[in-house]
Design a protein around this motif. Structure first.
Motif, PDB file in Angstrom:
ATOM      1  N   ARG A 174      -8.073   0.503 -40.467  1.00 25.53           N
ATOM      2  CA  ARG A 174      -7.896   0.790 -41.270  1.00 25.53           C
ATOM      3  C   ARG A 174      -9.057   1.483 -41.989  1.00 25.53           C
ATOM      4  N   VAL A 175      -9.231   3.226 -42.043  1.00 25.14           N
ATOM      5  CA  VAL A 175     -11.136   3.199 -41.600  1.00 25.14           C
ATOM      6  C   VAL A 175     -11.276   3.776 -43.010  1.00 25.14           C
ATOM      7  N   ARG A 176     -11.965   3.845 -43.388  1.00 30.92           N
ATOM      8  CA  ARG A 176     -12.477   4.382 -44.503  1.00 30.92           C
ATOM      9  C   ARG A 176     -12.509   5.610 -44.788  1.00 30.92           C
ATOM     10  N   GLY A 177     -11.734   6.902 -46.231  1.00 28.38           N
ATOM     11  CA  GLY A 177     -11.789   7.593 -46.023  1.00 28.38           C
ATOM     12  C   GLY A 177     -10.014   8.232 -45.760  1.00 28.38           C
ATOM     13  N   ASP A 178     -10.128   9.729 -45.599  1.00 33.22           N
ATOM     14  CA  ASP A 178      -8.828   9.756 -45.582  1.00 33.22           C
ATOM     15  C   ASP A 178      -8.512  10.085 -43.623  1.00 33.22           C
ATOM     16  N   TYR A 179      -7.929  11.066 -43.193  1.00 31.82           N
ATOM     17  CA  TYR A 179      -7.662  10.939 -41.912  1.00 31.82           C
ATOM     18  C   TYR A 179      -8.414  11.572 -41.142  1.00 31.82           C
ATOM     19  N   SER A 180      -9.372  12.320 -41.804  1.00 32.33           N
ATOM     20  CA  SER A 180     -10.779  13.087 -40.802  1.00 32.33           C
ATOM     21  C   SER A 180     -11.057  12.445 -40.245  1.00 32.33           C
ATOM     22  N   ASN A 181     -11.583  11.457 -41.472  1.00 31.83           N
ATOM     23  CA  ASN A 181     -12.434   9.806 -40.781  1.00 31.83           C
ATOM     24  C   ASN A 181     -12.380   9.044 -39.827  1.00 31.83           C
ATOM     25  N   SER A 182     -10.629   8.416 -39.590  1.00 29.02           N
ATOM     26  CA  SER A 182      -9.808   8.098 -38.907  1.00 29.02           C
ATOM     27  C   SER A 182     -10.177   9.064 -37.557  1.00 29.02           C
ATOM     28  N   PHE A 183      -9.167   9.715 -37.419  1.00 28.71           N
ATOM     29  CA  PHE A 183      -9.477  11.223 -36.234  1.00 28.71           C
ATOM     30  C   PHE A 183     -10.905  11.243 -35.623  1.00 28.71           C
ATOM     31  N   GLN A 184     -12.288  11.323 -36.305  1.00 34.88           N
ATOM     32  CA  GLN A 184     -13.298  11.200 -36.372  1.00 34.88           C
ATOM     33  C   GLN A 184     -13.835  10.139 -35.158  1.00 34.88           C
ATOM     34  N   VAL A 185     -13.403   8.813 -35.613  1.00 37.04           N
ATOM     35  CA  VAL A 185     -13.425   7.359 -35.046  1.00 37.04           C
ATOM     36  C   VAL A 185     -12.893   7.646 -33.731  1.00 37.04           C
ATOM     37  N   ALA A 186     -11.397   7.840 -33.949  1.00 30.77           N
ATOM     38  CA  ALA A 186     -10.630   8.208 -32.589  1.00 30.77           C
ATOM     39  C   ALA A 186     -11.791   8.291 -31.571  1.00 30.77           C
ATOM     40  N   ARG A 187     -12.016   9.725 -31.820  1.00 31.04           N
ATOM     41  CA  ARG A 187     -12.517  10.810 -30.910  1.00 31.04           C
ATOM     42  C   ARG A 187     -14.187  10.297 -30.234  1.00 31.04           C
ATOM     43  N   GLU A 188     -14.403   9.353 -31.244  1.00 36.47           N
ATOM     44  CA  GLU A 188     -15.596   8.664 -30.474  1.00 36.47           C
ATOM     45  C   GLU A 188     -15.353   7.125 -29.520  1.00 36.47           C
ATOM     46  N   LEU A 189     -14.009   6.349 -30.387  1.00 32.88           N
ATOM     47  CA  LEU A 189     -14.345   5.461 -29.846  1.00 32.88           C
ATOM     48  C   LEU A 189     -13.413   5.920 -27.796  1.00 32.88           C
ATOM     49  N   ALA A 190     -12.865   6.796 -28.198  1.00 24.27           N
ATOM     50  CA  ALA A 190     -11.919   7.430 -26.369  1.00 24.27           C
ATOM     51  C   ALA A 190     -13.065   8.234 -25.745  1.00 24.27           C
ATOM     52  N   ALA A 191     -14.271   8.365 -26.213  1.00 25.93           N
ATOM     53  CA  ALA A 191     -15.335   8.523 -25.599  1.00 25.93           C
ATOM     54  C   ALA A 191     -16.473   7.213 -25.315  1.00 25.93           C
ATOM     55  N   ARG A 192     -16.398   6.487 -26.086  1.00 23.35           N
ATOM     56  CA  ARG A 192     -17.300   5.127 -25.623  1.00 23.35           C
ATOM     57  C   ARG A 192     -16.607   4.583 -24.653  1.00 23.35           C
ATOM     58  N   LEU A 193     -15.508   4.156 -25.199  1.00 25.75           N
ATOM     59  CA  LEU A 193     -14.624   3.815 -23.789  1.00 25.75           C
ATOM     60  C   LEU A 193     -13.946   3.935 -22.985  1.00 25.75           C
ATOM     61  N   GLY A 194     -13.983   4.541 -22.660  1.00 20.82           N
ATOM     62  CA  GLY A 194     -13.415   5.878 -22.169  1.00 20.82           C
ATOM     63  C   GLY A 194     -11.290   5.600 -21.977  1.00 20.82           C
ATOM     64  N   TRP A 195     -11.480   5.364 -23.170  1.00 16.04           N
ATOM     65  CA  TRP A 195      -8.860   5.194 -22.975  1.00 16.04           C
ATOM     66  C   TRP A 195      -9.156   7.108 -23.600  1.00 16.04           C
ATOM     67  N   LEU A 196      -7.630   6.542 -23.437  1.00 15.35           N
ATOM     68  CA  LEU A 196      -6.939   7.931 -23.802  1.00 15.35           C
ATOM     69  C   LEU A 196      -6.348   8.484 -25.206  1.00 15.35           C
ATOM     70  N   ASN A 197      -6.874   9.252 -25.558  1.00 11.56           N
ATOM     71  CA  ASN A 197      -7.123   9.393 -26.838  1.00 11.56           C
ATOM     72  C   ASN A 197      -5.485  10.650 -27.192  1.00 11.56           C
ATOM     73  N   LEU A 198      -4.799   9.516 -27.892  1.00  5.42           N
ATOM     74  CA  LEU A 198      -3.438  10.059 -27.722  1.00  5.42           C
ATOM     75  C   LEU A 198      -2.896  10.772 -29.189  1.00  5.42           C
ATOM     76  N   THR A 199      -4.374  10.794 -30.152  1.00  7.29           N
ATOM     77  CA  THR A 199      -4.272  11.828 -31.580  1.00  7.29           C
ATOM     78  C   THR A 199      -3.484  12.538 -31.624  1.00  7.29           C
ATOM     79  N   THR A 200      -2.761  13.016 -32.692  1.00 13.69           N
ATOM     80  CA  THR A 200      -1.719  14.154 -32.368  1.00 13.69           C
ATOM     81  C   THR A 200      -1.975  15.250 -33.562  1.00 13.69           C
ATOM     82  N   THR A 201      -3.048  15.763 -32.938  1.00 12.47           N
ATOM     83  CA  THR A 201      -4.036  16.659 -33.263  1.00 12.47           C
ATOM     84  C   THR A 201      -3.872  18.179 -32.123  1.00 12.47           C
ATOM     85  N   PHE A 202      -4.794  18.265 -31.876  1.00 10.35           N
ATOM     86  CA  PHE A 202      -4.706  19.428 -30.539  1.00 10.35           C
ATOM     87  C   PHE A 202      -5.580  18.336 -29.820  1.00 10.35           C
TER      88      PHE A 202
END
Ligand SMILES: *Cc1c(COP(=O)(O)O)cnc(C)c1O
Ligand SMILES: [Zn+2]
Length: 420
Positions: A174-202
């Protein structure tokens, strides 16, 4: 050209049209806009013998080599409303039962295609940010694929939704704050570790393209183009999927009209409704999320152009946007469960409240064909509904004492009451 052979580079930004690569999906490097795959050029019917998303392997960026990943996503029933037609004040109401997807939400349509992408590219793991349903979906498909998954959810995630992802072995944080905070962390994690980001925004155009299957199915299930398709909206990928599918069918000469989209948001988080009501082009982030309708509580902070694009699509269909209050959505969910036998979460039941509002405003007419996308199953949020504990009984007399009087008449009388 066969869609399956399309070079990766042909994805494009919907705002500035710049071509984009899709292996490490992210927003447009030029303007920050959402990236999508172009419509599939092949004419219908393009179905295969395979199940789930792979039934549309000719039109989606997946190949039969990954068909083993399917868990039967999509191919959901379209049924007529019965008692709730009166609740919505509309005659020709249909429900697309997308809560019957393998993990209980329409997200599986996108996740199946996204996980196939992860396998094909050899991604070491997948990550997604989720208000709850994408978490369970990603965790389930990652489990089937044998890939590690990390899901990042807002701190107020419904516990039942986190539990589903945990059951499938995902690392759930659970990431502190609302959905947009989780979104930002997922984006950074994917970029840093080379994982595929399956977040269902665009953020992932390949995964998002899987949502077209909902439109293909509706076109197969209905002999006419519905007047309205009612869609709950966080950032809007499902709207994109349905509209793109109908655009493809129109280009193939199947029909001339597009269905009008009625987009639905929660009153306490309605950035796209706000721009629609103010009659402006650009959507701006929502300052403070204040709603219990978790599935569509996306303030779009950091990626408001998702909302701008979705609003553009809604307008292209001559559609409209409606905000729904928590109590209305919860009342609609109750009506669906009690009067239709459909256990639907509030984020999807919100559609019915939106139809009622649109009828009141004269936007939808009584005899128009209306399809509500029932996007999420109610079972994951059921515990939170604050129901009383079931009464404890010891014998048949106790049971009789608990029953409503009209149900305990003689069997002959009862038979007369049975609905035929
Ligand atoms: C994610 C979700 C939505 C919102 O869909 P988007 O296409 O991401 O805007 C709607 N309903 C349910 C149940 C969801 O889980
Ligand atoms: Zn751009």
């Amino acid at each position: 050209m066969d869609h399956r052979d399309r070079p990766e580079g042909l994805a494009h930004c919907v705002l500035c049209d710049r071509p984009q690569r899709t292996e490490f999906p992210d927003y447009c490097a030029g303007c920050g806009g959402p990236v999508v795959l172009p419509p599939a050029p092949v004419a219908l019917p393009a179905t295969t013998e395979s199940t789930g998303a792979w039934r549309y392997a000719g039109r989606l960026p997946i190949s039969q080599e990954t068909a083993w990943l399917s868990m039967g996503e999509g191919q959901t029933p379209l049924v007529s409303a019965t008692s709730t037609r009166a609740w919505c004040a509309t005659e020709r109401l249909r429900y697309k039962l997308d809560h019957l997807n393998p993990s209980g939400s329409f997200k599986d349509r996108a996740t199946a295609v996204g996980i196939a992408q992860a396998i094909t590219q050899g991604a070491p793991a997948v990550v997604c940010a989720s208000s709850g349903n994408a978490a369970g979906s990603t965790a389930a498909y990652a489990a089937r694929a044998g890939l590690p998954s990390v899901v990042l959810v807002p701190e107020a995630v419904p516990p039942g939704k986190a539990a589903v992802a945990q059951a499938h072995g995902a690392t759930v944080l659970r990431v502190r704050g609302d959905y947009s905070n989780s979104f930002q962390v997922a984006r950074e994690l994917a970029a840093r570790l080379g994982w595929l980001n399956l977040t269902t925004t665009f953020v992932n155009p390949v995964a998002v393209s899987g949502l077209r299957s909902a439109g293909y199915e509706l076109a197969e299930q209905l002999s006419e183009v519905p007047d309205w398709i009612v869609v709950p909206i966080g950032s809007g990928p499902l709207v994109h999927g349905i509209v793109t599918a109908y655009q493809e069918l129109r280009a193939a000469g199947m029909h001339t009209e597009l269905p009008r989209i009625l987009g639905v948001q929660a009153h306490g988080c309605a950035p796209i409704v706000d721009a629609f009501d103010r009659d402006v082009e650009r959507v701006t982030p929502w300052p403070t999320v204040s709603t219990r309708i978790s599935a569509i509580s996306d303030p779009l902070r950091g990626y408001p152009s998702d909302g701008t694009y979705t609003l553009r699509l809604v307008r292209e269909t001559r559609g409209a946007m409606v905000a729904v209050r928590d109590a209305e959505a919860e009342e609609a969910a109750e009506a669906l469960a009690r009067d239709e036998g459909l256990l639907i979460e509030s984020g999807a039941a919100a559609n019915l409240a939106a139809v009622r509002t649109a009828r009141d405003r004269g936007w939808i007419h009584q005899d128009e064909l209306v399809v509500c996308m029932l996007t999420g199953h109610g079972i994951k949020t059921l515990a939170a509904a604050g129901r009383q504990e079931a009464p404890l009984v010891a014998n048949t007399d106790d049971v009789i004492g608990q029953l409503p009087a009209h149900t305990t008449k003689a069997p002959e009388d009862l038979n007369d009451r049975v609905k035929r």
